[in-house]
Each structure stands twice: as structure tokens, then as C-alpha cells.
Design an enzyme around this catalytic site. Structure first.
Site, PDB file in Angstrom:
ATOM      1  N   HIS A  17      41.847  58.113 -41.506  1.00 34.20           N
ATOM      2  CA  HIS A  17      40.936  57.883 -40.652  1.00 34.20           C
ATOM      3  C   HIS A  17      40.066  59.329 -40.428  1.00 34.20           C
ATOM      4  O   HIS A  17      39.478  59.332 -39.255  1.00 34.20           O
ATOM      5  CB  HIS A  17      41.399  57.558 -39.145  1.00 34.20           C
ATOM      6  CG  HIS A  17      41.908  56.188 -39.190  1.00 34.20           C
ATOM      7  ND1 HIS A  17      41.324  54.974 -39.086  1.00 34.20           N
ATOM      8  CD2 HIS A  17      43.172  55.722 -39.839  1.00 34.20           C
ATOM      9  CE1 HIS A  17      41.899  53.870 -39.149  1.00 34.20           C
ATOM     10  NE2 HIS A  17      43.168  54.193 -39.506  1.00 34.20           N
TER      11      HIS A  17
ATOM     12  N   LYS B 236      32.055  58.866 -26.089  1.00 35.86           N
ATOM     13  CA  LYS B 236      33.110  58.747 -27.157  1.00 35.86           C
ATOM     14  C   LYS B 236      34.067  59.699 -26.869  1.00 35.86           C
ATOM     15  O   LYS B 236      33.713  60.616 -25.838  1.00 35.86           O
ATOM     16  CB  LYS B 236      32.618  58.952 -28.567  1.00 35.86           C
ATOM     17  CG  LYS B 236      31.383  60.164 -28.517  1.00 35.86           C
ATOM     18  CD  LYS B 236      30.640  60.102 -29.985  1.00 35.86           C
ATOM     19  CE  LYS B 236      29.489  59.142 -30.287  1.00 35.86           C
ATOM     20  NZ  LYS B 236      30.194  58.354 -31.320  1.00 35.86           N
ATOM     21  N   ARG B 237      34.831  60.230 -27.496  1.00 35.98           N
ATOM     22  CA  ARG B 237      35.785  61.660 -27.330  1.00 35.98           C
ATOM     23  C   ARG B 237      34.724  62.798 -27.280  1.00 35.98           C
ATOM     24  O   ARG B 237      33.657  62.726 -28.306  1.00 35.98           O
ATOM     25  CB  ARG B 237      36.896  61.655 -28.317  1.00 35.98           C
ATOM     26  CG  ARG B 237      37.976  60.655 -27.915  1.00 35.98           C
ATOM     27  CD  ARG B 237      38.535  60.793 -26.690  1.00 35.98           C
ATOM     28  NE  ARG B 237      39.468  62.100 -26.552  1.00 35.98           N
ATOM     29  CZ  ARG B 237      40.699  62.126 -26.353  1.00 35.98           C
ATOM     30  NH1 ARG B 237      41.286  61.155 -26.746  1.00 35.98           N
ATOM     31  NH2 ARG B 237      41.257  63.509 -26.445  1.00 35.98           N
TER      32      ARG B 237
ATOM     33  N   LYS C 212      31.427  65.853 -33.037  1.00 33.97           N
ATOM     34  CA  LYS C 212      30.506  64.880 -32.749  1.00 33.97           C
ATOM     35  C   LYS C 212      29.215  65.185 -31.989  1.00 33.97           C
ATOM     36  O   LYS C 212      28.241  64.340 -31.586  1.00 33.97           O
ATOM     37  CB  LYS C 212      31.377  63.839 -31.536  1.00 33.97           C
ATOM     38  CG  LYS C 212      32.548  63.084 -32.228  1.00 33.97           C
ATOM     39  CD  LYS C 212      33.328  62.401 -31.121  1.00 33.97           C
ATOM     40  CE  LYS C 212      34.673  61.926 -31.815  1.00 33.97           C
ATOM     41  NZ  LYS C 212      34.626  60.602 -32.555  1.00 33.97           N
TER      42      LYS C 212
ATOM     43  N   THR D 196      32.877  53.493 -34.563  1.00 36.80           N
ATOM     44  CA  THR D 196      33.060  52.255 -34.487  1.00 36.80           C
ATOM     45  C   THR D 196      32.137  51.777 -33.132  1.00 36.80           C
ATOM     46  O   THR D 196      31.676  50.686 -32.927  1.00 36.80           O
ATOM     47  CB  THR D 196      34.615  51.347 -34.071  1.00 36.80           C
ATOM     48  OG1 THR D 196      35.292  52.620 -33.369  1.00 36.80           O
ATOM     49  CG2 THR D 196      35.493  51.325 -35.504  1.00 36.80           C
TER      50      THR D 196
ATOM     51  N   LYS E 201      29.617  48.548 -32.004  1.00 40.08           N
ATOM     52  CA  LYS E 201      29.524  47.920 -30.341  1.00 40.08           C
ATOM     53  C   LYS E 201      28.104  47.909 -29.838  1.00 40.08           C
ATOM     54  O   LYS E 201      27.380  47.129 -29.315  1.00 40.08           O
ATOM     55  CB  LYS E 201      30.470  48.445 -29.696  1.00 40.08           C
ATOM     56  CG  LYS E 201      32.060  48.517 -29.965  1.00 40.08           C
ATOM     57  CD  LYS E 201      33.053  49.200 -29.400  1.00 40.08           C
ATOM     58  CE  LYS E 201      34.303  49.369 -30.089  1.00 40.08           C
ATOM     59  NZ  LYS E 201      35.001  50.570 -29.880  1.00 40.08           N
TER      60      LYS E 201
HETATM   61  C1  26W Z   1      46.276  65.748 -34.819  1.00 41.05           C
HETATM   62  C2  26W Z   1      46.205  64.343 -34.045  1.00 41.05           C
HETATM   63  C3  26W Z   1      45.526  63.506 -34.451  1.00 41.05           C
HETATM   64  C4  26W Z   1      44.716  63.368 -35.808  1.00 41.05           C
HETATM   65  C5  26W Z   1      43.808  62.297 -35.879  1.00 41.05           C
HETATM   66  C6  26W Z   1      45.571  62.217 -33.424  1.00 41.05           C
HETATM   67  C7  26W Z   1      44.517  61.247 -33.836  1.00 41.05           C
HETATM   68  C8  26W Z   1      43.872  61.098 -35.077  1.00 41.05           C
HETATM   69  C9  26W Z   1      42.812  60.173 -35.589  1.00 41.05           C
HETATM   70  C10 26W Z   1      43.040  59.737 -37.055  1.00 41.05           C
HETATM   71  C11 26W Z   1      41.576  60.235 -35.192  1.00 41.05           C
HETATM   72  C12 26W Z   1      40.706  58.935 -34.966  1.00 41.05           C
HETATM   73  O1  26W Z   1      40.820  58.319 -34.191  1.00 41.05           O
HETATM   74  N1  26W Z   1      39.675  58.938 -36.117  1.00 41.05           N
HETATM   75  C13 26W Z   1      38.794  57.921 -35.919  1.00 41.05           C
HETATM   76  O2  26W Z   1      39.256  56.535 -36.400  1.00 41.05           O
HETATM   77  C14 26W Z   1      38.310  55.859 -36.353  1.00 41.05           C
HETATM   78  C15 26W Z   1      38.587  54.567 -36.797  1.00 41.05           C
HETATM   79  O3  26W Z   1      38.911  54.415 -38.139  1.00 41.05           O
HETATM   80  C16 26W Z   1      36.782  55.848 -36.965  1.00 41.05           C
HETATM   81  O4  26W Z   1      35.880  55.328 -36.539  1.00 41.05           O
HETATM   82  C17 26W Z   1      36.366  57.632 -36.467  1.00 41.05           C
HETATM   83  O5  26W Z   1      35.487  57.992 -37.256  1.00 41.05           O
HETATM   84  C18 26W Z   1      37.681  58.440 -36.504  1.00 41.05           C
HETATM   85  O6  26W Z   1      37.235  59.849 -35.994  1.00 41.05           O
END
Ligand code: 26W
Length: 813
Positions: free
Chosen positions: A357, A545-546, A551, A653, A657
């Protein structure tokens, strides 16, 4: 189950009496919420039991979606919707003088996730159940989910999220299904009955207790299970207790239970804490133990039965956070079930599949070898063996190519590289949008793609149209159904039939009226929460969003500042009034992101209080962005800001929406924006900025100098200078970090490079909005072509292409 309004009213009143001994008039809104939810649970429970029973007898393959996060939001409304009871309840409650919406608002959001990845998991659960797929979730029951955000004096303040305060009606504790997860200690190998046994000694046992949440399918009888694991312990230090040291007596218990206490609030921002690794192994081990236990009951418990586990079980890992599933499944199959390495390995990689992701280098997980070795000694032994065998295979294919082997090794430079473990240990690796999957193949995991070309594939994300359209925007849903029938609810692809209404003036007027009503609803909320009046006839331009540098909330903010400058210079500037709406949380340790929040709030303070701009623009930062707040904001948006640096947003995502709710996207060619643009057509979206290839080229070969942008354009120079010139009412160094991120580190995310194209895109939005028939046609077309981005489509692609599972139709009991 109640089917008529009258039956419902009677059942509801009875439930209030039996639960609380209260009449309708005496009961609080909380009690009413509990009564209604409990009533619903009873209906759900029957189906749940039947679903489980029929899954067992059918012996069909089951999927388990392992995710560290499930961002469920509220369940009352979605459960009512999926059970097709919304109308009956609404009408019944109305007659009792109660508003269903008030009751829904009582529920605490289950904020067991950070953002995209966690919400995607929740959408997938909804789609799996609604497609009648035997698919379940495995995760952690965090005692505290995503922190509650308050904005005080423009700053983010984090408060603990005590979502379980009033209990959680949707969960069932299953104490009898608890398992033990072992941490620390040491492992030795000993010859026993002709084979090597792994003996784990002096470990710290943590009891994992499952709490099951039913996942109700829409308009079918399926009720799947989300199993959330909680760390509990019966440990009690009697010797300290009897010595009168009561604190010490409970200390150990609480330290063991700490494992499931908090969700790490980091999204794409690394926080490599020991406790996080502990959480990962905790739920992976508990989840796998319980799956294998169930498998043995249904399919036999001999080693030969377990060697075929991949035929009946698919395990999907949501990013690398559950990647220890690879070594843990190996451990269970070898140490507990007596399989040899080769048999166990074949079964393991054929069971597991992995989704990536993020390609942000800093967010790719790696754990220090010493940490893995001390916390999880058996895992480390197995990972080392996997690594050795993998490197040997690489050596065979690329003899002498040390550099390549070092780059691909699972263990190197003192770290365990979780993405490498995930790729080696699974049969499928996918990205979440076309461009992202291609970048995985050609950049981030290129050498793995060369070695395992058939493992790589793309599954473009989707969102559940039931929550994000039907439930969040009921007026729009009703209008759609009036026009094209209700088929789109089961088959979101049918939304395309709306296309023919795009230029129909009557339909346009209705769409506009719905949007207007949603904007009023949001404006009321803003007024209530912030005592701020916004103009509902202005363009609602939304970025929620975050908060993250990639972003580029900064790009949006700097453009607002530029607009402000232009209005000040020329008070007659002829623009459509706009309300810029932001919301989002920053990771607690992410200093720059927190300053961006303060920057936006400072801009708001200046702009919203300057009478000279005649109310042409306003800036709003809504605190505590969450699933339920998103459901309020998104239906009210005219413009959807999806402006990440190309190549950095894996999919997004939120973009989907907004599109479903008829907002027009202003966006870069990044993530799923590209596919949205292809689907809706270039005339229905406003695209600007660098492409992913251009960005990747700059990263690889250089060639970008931010000072060229800064000195080359006076508008850019002015806004960048204003960040630190004292122009804004904040302490002089307040925004140094933002300034620094632009000029001192050569603008890593190309904010200034994309500034002028972005400003031009915004002018285009302005012009388009003024041509209302044209604008409304764009809105309609966005809704019409959003069907492809329903998670039902995504999940059925996973089911067919990766998991190889079929629907199991659950008959009514
Ligand atoms: C290091 C800690 C960490 C790293 C990555 C915590 C959480 C993550 C996630 C993988 C980040 C995340 O939420 N990625 C998002 O995933 C969504 C669902 O596929 C995508 O739509 C977003 O673009 C992506 O940033």
C-alpha cells in the site's frame, strides 16, 4: 425478525423494558440506541450462526484478511441498511417521536485504523459479506483507537480515544477460543523421535482472547466474522500481593495486557517501536492458531491434511504489518503439526497473498535483527532459514551477482526487511492502482518482479458504495433510484445509466438541489462546532485526509494565500466565492505535519476575519476527521482535492468517495486518479502537474532546482516569503519547518514546481463552475462512472484472481 413498522415498534418498546426496565419516555437516547442495536443483534445472531454452520458443512475454502487496522466507523446505520430495515425503523421511530439519525450519532466510531489502509479493510469486509464470499477479518481489538483530535489555538491536541467507554454492542467475547502467544525466551532444537523439535523455554505467555464482530452482508443471509484479538491475562503476582505490595501484584498483568492497548497513530510515517512488533506477532499468531484449529476440525488433523491447507484457506496480508504470518504458519505446520520444511513451505506460500500500500521509502517496514531475535526467537530462526534458502536460489539464478542478492535478501544490513519476507512467502503480490502496481514492478520491487514475474498483479482499490453513497447520501441515492431503478445497489456498474441524464435540465436541477441540501447540513455543523458561518452558495472545495508532506496540503494552502493576495491587490477580482474545507490528523511525532495544520488554521484566522475580501473566500479546518465526519463532509463537496505528488499516493480512496457523490476532482496523475480520469473522461476532471514518470526521473537523475521556481515567479516568491516574513500572526519561527521543506531540502514533493499549473487548474474550476449546466453535467458523469470504484468490483477480482474462492449462498434457517 420484525417486518412491519408496527412489529418493530412493539419489539423496540419491549426491548427497552426488558433491558432497562424503562418506558419510552423515561429512557435516554443512549438506552434507546442500545435497545435498537440489541434488537438488531438478535436478528444478526441467527444468521451469523447459520452462516458459520453452513460454511462448516459446505467445507468451502475460506479467506482471512489479516490487517492491523479495520477502520469500521459506526455500524448501526450500515447494519440496518444491509438488513434492509432502514425504512421500517425510520418510520417506526418517527411515529414514536425519535429521529434515527440522533440514535446513530450516539455510537462511538470504531476508529481502529489510521486512514486509507484501515478503511479499505473495512470496505472489503462489507463487500465480501455482500458478495456472499466466505471472507473474514483478523485484527486487534485496540482498547484505544485513533486519537481524538482537538484544535486549540490552531494546534492539534491529541486526546485518548476511549471508544469502549459505554461498551460495544456489536462484539461478542469468546473466552473459550483464547490462545496463548509466546514472547521472548529461548528456543533450542532437540532430536525427538527421529525429528528435530523446537523447544521454546522461559517465554512470556500472553493470553489472546477473541472478540467477534458480525459483518452483515447486504440483501443476503451471509454474516461473516471480524475477529479482533485482545491481550488479557490471568496472571496475578500473589507473592507480592501477600507482602502487601499491591501495585507490583498487578504491574505484570498490565504490562502483558499493554499489547492491545493502543493503535499506533502513524500512517506512512515510521515509528519502529518494540510494542508495535509485539502487536504484529500477537494478532498474527493468535489468528493463525485459531484458523488452523478450525481447519483441523473440518478437514482433518493429520500432517497430510495440513499439507493441503492452501486448498481450503487463503490468507491475505494487508501490507507488511502481518508479514510474520509467513514464518508463523511455518512454525505451526512444522513445530505443532509435524510437517517437514518442504511440505510446510509449499503450503505456506500457496496460502498467503500480499498487498503493498505504499512506496514511500521511509514507510517500508524493517525491524532490527536483535529485536526480532530477542522478542521472537523462533520467528527469527525460521526467517533466517527462509532467507538462506532464498539467497541460495538467487545465487543459482544469478551466480556471482552479490549486489543483487544483497538487495533482495530478507535479512541484510542488520535488518529484517518485511516486504521481502512478504513477497518470498506468498503466491501473489499486488499494488492498489495501475500506476502503483507498475511502479512496484519497475522500481520498488523490480528485482523481485524479475525473479517471480507471475506473482505480480494489480487490484485497483474500491470503496463500498453502500456506505459512501447509499447511506451517506440518501437523497442522492433516492434520486438515482428514481431515475435508473434500484439495480445499481446490487450492481454498481449500472450507475453508468445515469450518463444519459447528464444534460437533462430537470435532472440537473434535482442533483443540484441534493448537493445544496448536503451543503446546508454541513454548514450547520460548521456553525454549531466552530461558530463560523459559511456561504452555502460558495464552492465547497474539500481536502480531507491524513496530513502528510506528499499529500501536499501545503500546495492547497499556498494557493489560498496567493488567492488572498490577489483579492487584496484587486478587491474587484471576479471569482466565484469559495469555502476551502480541510480536515485530517497528523501522526503524533510528525512535526512538519503538525505545523501544516497550524499554518492552515493561521491562514483561516487571517482570511476569515478580513472584511476587505468581502467574504469571497473562507478557510475551515474541521477537527477530528473520522469515518462519521467523512460521511457528513463528502456528500457536501463540490470540488475534491487529490493533489499528491505524482507516484507517491498508491491509490487514494477518498478520491472515489467524492466522485460517487458528484464532486469534481482537481488532481494529479497519481494513484487511482489516473483511472478515475480514464473512466470519467478528461472533460469531467481537472488534471494538472508533473506525471509519475517525470517525478521518478527527477528522483533518479536530479535536474530540479527549487530556486528556479522561487526566483522565477513573483507570485511564488511572495507566498513562500510570507511563510516566514511575519506576515502571518504567529511566532516568527512558527513555520520555519514548512519554509525549510520547500527551500532547504529542494522541495522533495515538488510543491513549487506544480504551483502555477495548480493555480491554473483552480482557475479552470472557477470558470467551469460558472457554467452551471456544464458543471452539473460533470457532477452527474462523475457519479455515473464511479461504479468501477465500488469495492464489490475490487473484491470479486481478489476472489477470482488471487484467493480462488467462490460465493457460498447461505440459505435461511
Ligand atoms: C510505518 C507505519 C505505516 C506505514 C504504512 C503505517 C501504515 C502504512 C499504510 C500502508 C499507509 C496507508 O494507509 N497507505 C494507503 O493505503 C490506501 C489503501 O490502499 C491507499 O489508497 C493510499 O494511497 C495509501 O497511502
Amino acid at each position: 425478525m420484525f417486518i412491519s413498522k408496527e412489529e418493530f415498534k412493539q419489539a423496540f418498546i419491549e426491548k427497552l423494558q426488558t433491558l432497562f426496565g424503562q418506558s419510552l419516555d423515561e429512557s435516554s437516547i443512549n438506552d434507546k440506541y442500545t435497545a435498537l442495536s440489541t434488537l438488531l443483534r438478535e436478528t444478526i445472531s441467527k444468521r451469523w450462526y447459520e452462516t458459520n454452520r453452513q460454511y462448516r458443512v459446505s467445507k468451502e475454502k475460506q479467506v482471512y484478511y489479516f490487517s492491523m487496522e479495520f477502520l469500521l466507523g459506526r455500524l448501526l446505520g450500515s447494519n440496518l441498511f444491509n438488513l434492509d430495515l432502514t425504512k421500517v425503523c425510520q418510520q417506526g421511530l418517527n411515529e414514536l417521536g425519535i429521529d434515527l439519525a440522533d440514535m446513530e450519532a450516539v455510537e462511538h466510531d470504531a476508529g481502529l485504523g489510521n486512514g486509507g489502509l484501515g478503511r479499505l479493510a473495512a470496505c472489503f469486509l462489507d463487500s465480501m459479506a455482500s458478495l456472499q464470499l466466505p471472507g473474514h477479518g483478523t485484527g486487534i481489538r485496540y482498547r484505544h483507537g485513533m486519537f481524538e483530535q482537538k484544535i486549540i489555538d490552531g494546534y492539534q491536541i491529541e486526546l485518548p480515544d476511549n471508544w469502549l467507554r459505554d461498551g460495544y454492542v456489536w462484539e461478542t467475547r469468546k473466552a473459550d477460543r483464547a490462545v496463548t502467544v509466546k514472547f521472548g525466551g529461548s528456543v533450542r532444537l532437540e532430536e525427538q523421535a527421529g525429528r528435530l523439535a523446537a523447544i521454546h523455554e522461559n517465554y512470556e505467555p500472553v493470553l489472546a482472547v477473541p472478540y467477534d464482530v458480525p459483518i452483515v452482508g447486504a440483501n443476503c443471509n451471509s454474516v461473516n466474522t471480524l475477529r479482533l484479538w485482545s491481550a488479557e491475562n490471568n496472571y496475578f503476582d500473589f507473592s507480592s500481593f501477600s507482602k502487601g505490595d499491591f501495585l507490583k501484584a498487578v504491574e505484570k498483568k498490565y504490562s502483558l495486557e499493554a499489547t492491545s492497548q493502543i493503535l499506533y497513530p502513524d500512517d506512512n510515517y515510521p515509528e519502529g517501536r518494540t510494542l508495535r512488533l509485539k502487536q504484529q506477532y500477537f494478532f498474527v499468531s493468535a489468528g493463525l492458531q485459531s484458523i488452523v484449529r478450525r481447519y483441523k476440525r473440518t478437514h482433518g488433523s493429520k500432517p497430510a491434511d495440513l499439507a493441503k491447507i492452501h486448498k481450503k484457506i487463503a490468507i491475505h496480508i494487508n501490507d507488511t504489518h502481518p508479514a510474520l504470518a509467513v514464518s508463523e504458519l511455518m512454525r505451526i505446520l512444522m513445530d505443532e503439526e509435524g510437517l517437514g520444511w518442504d511440505e510446510a513451505w509449499t503450503a505456506t506460500w500457496q496460502t498467503i497473498s500480499y498487498t503493498n500500500h505504499t512506496i514511500l521509502p521511509e514507510a517500508l517496514e524493517k525491524w532490527p535483527v536483535e529485536l526480532v531475535e530477542t522478542l521472537l526467537p523462533r520467528m527469527y530462526m525460521i526467517i533466517r532459514e527462509i532467507n538462506e534458502r532464498f539467497c541460495a536460489a538467487l545465487w543459482e539464478k544469478y551466480p556471482g551477482d552479490w549486489e543483487r542478492i544483497r538487495d533482495m535478501a530478507i535479512i541484510s544490513d542488520g535488518y529484517v526487511h518485511m516486504a521481502h519476507l512478504a513477497v518470498v512467502g506468498s503466491h501473489s503480490v499486488n499494488g492498489v492502482a495501475e500506476v502503483h502496481s507498475n511502479i512496484l514492478k519497475t522500481e520498488v520491487l523490480a528485482s523481485f518482479h524479475q525473479f517471480y514475474p507471475h506473482r505480480f498483479n494489480n487490484k485497483t482499490n474500491g470503496v463500498t458504495h453502500r456506505r459512501w453513497l447509499a447511506k451517506a447520501n440518501p437523497e442522492l441515492a433516492a434520486l438515482i433510484s428514481e431515475s435508473i431503478g434500484e439495480g445499481w445497489l446490487a450492481h454498481p456498474g449500472e450507475l453508468s445509466n445515469l450518463h444519459r441524464y447528464a444534460h437533462d435540465p430537470a435532472f440537473q436541477a434535482s442533483i443540484r438541489a441534493v448537493k445544496q441540501a448536503n451543503k446546508e447540513r454541513l454548514a450547520r455543523y460548521i456553525k454549531d462546532k466552530m461558530c463560523l458561518t459559511v456561504d452555502i452558495n460558495s464552492i465547497f472545495d474539500v481536502q480531507v485526509k491524513r496530513i502528510h508532506a506528499y499529500k501536499r496540503q501545503t500546495l492547497n494552502a499556498l494557493h489560498i494565500l496567493d488567492l488572498y493576495n490577489r483579492i487584496k491587490e484587486n478587491p474587484g477580482l471576479d471569482i466565484e466565492p469559495r469555502t476551502f474545507i480541510f480536515a485530517g490528523k497528523a501522526a503524533t511525532g510528525y512535526y512538519l505535519a503538525k505545523r501544516i495544520i497550524k499554518f492552515i488554521n493561521t491562514l483561516a484566522q487571517v482570511i476569515n476575519n478580513d472584511p476587505a475580501i468581502g467574504g469571497k473566500i473562507k478557510v475551515v479546518f474541521l477537527e477530528n476527521y473520522s469515518v462519521s465526519l467523512a460521511e457528513l463532509i463528502i456528500p457536501a463537496a463540490d470540488v475534491s482535492e487529490q493533489i499528491s505528488t505524482a507516484s507517491r499516493e498508491a491509490s487514494g480512496t477518498g478520491n472515489m468517495k467524492f466522485m460517487m457523490n458528484g464532486a469534481v476532482t482537481v488532481g494529479t496523475l497519481d494513484g487511482a486518479n489516473i483511472e478515475i480520469s480514464q473512466e470519467v473522461g478528461g472533460e469531467n476532471i481537472v488534471i494538472f502537474g508533473l506525471t509519475a514518470d517525470e517525478v521518478l526521473n527527477y528522483y533518479k537523475y536530479g535536474g530540479y532546482n527549487v530556486l528556479d521556481e522561487y526566483h522565477g515567479n513573483s507570485r511564488i516568491k511572495t507566498v513562500v516569503d510570507q511563510i516566514v516574513s511575519g506576515f502571518l500572526p504567529a511566532s516568527p519561527d512558527e513555520f520555519d519547518s514548512i519554509h525549510h521543506s520547500l527551500l532547504r531540502t529542494n522541495d522533495e514533493y515538488f510543491v513549487l514546481k506544480d504551483f502555477i499549473p495548480y493555480a491554473a487548474a483552480q482557475e479552470k474550476i472557477n470558470a467551469l463552475y460558472r457554467e452551471q449546466p456544464r458543471w452539473q453535467a460533470m457532477a452527474v458523469n462523475n457519479i455515473a462512472f464511479s461504479g468501477r470504484f465500488a469495492s464489490d468490483r475490487t473484491v470479486s477480482e481478489y476472489a477470482i484472481g488471487i484467493w480462488r474462492v467462490k460465493p457460498v449462498v447461505i440459505r435461511e434457517a
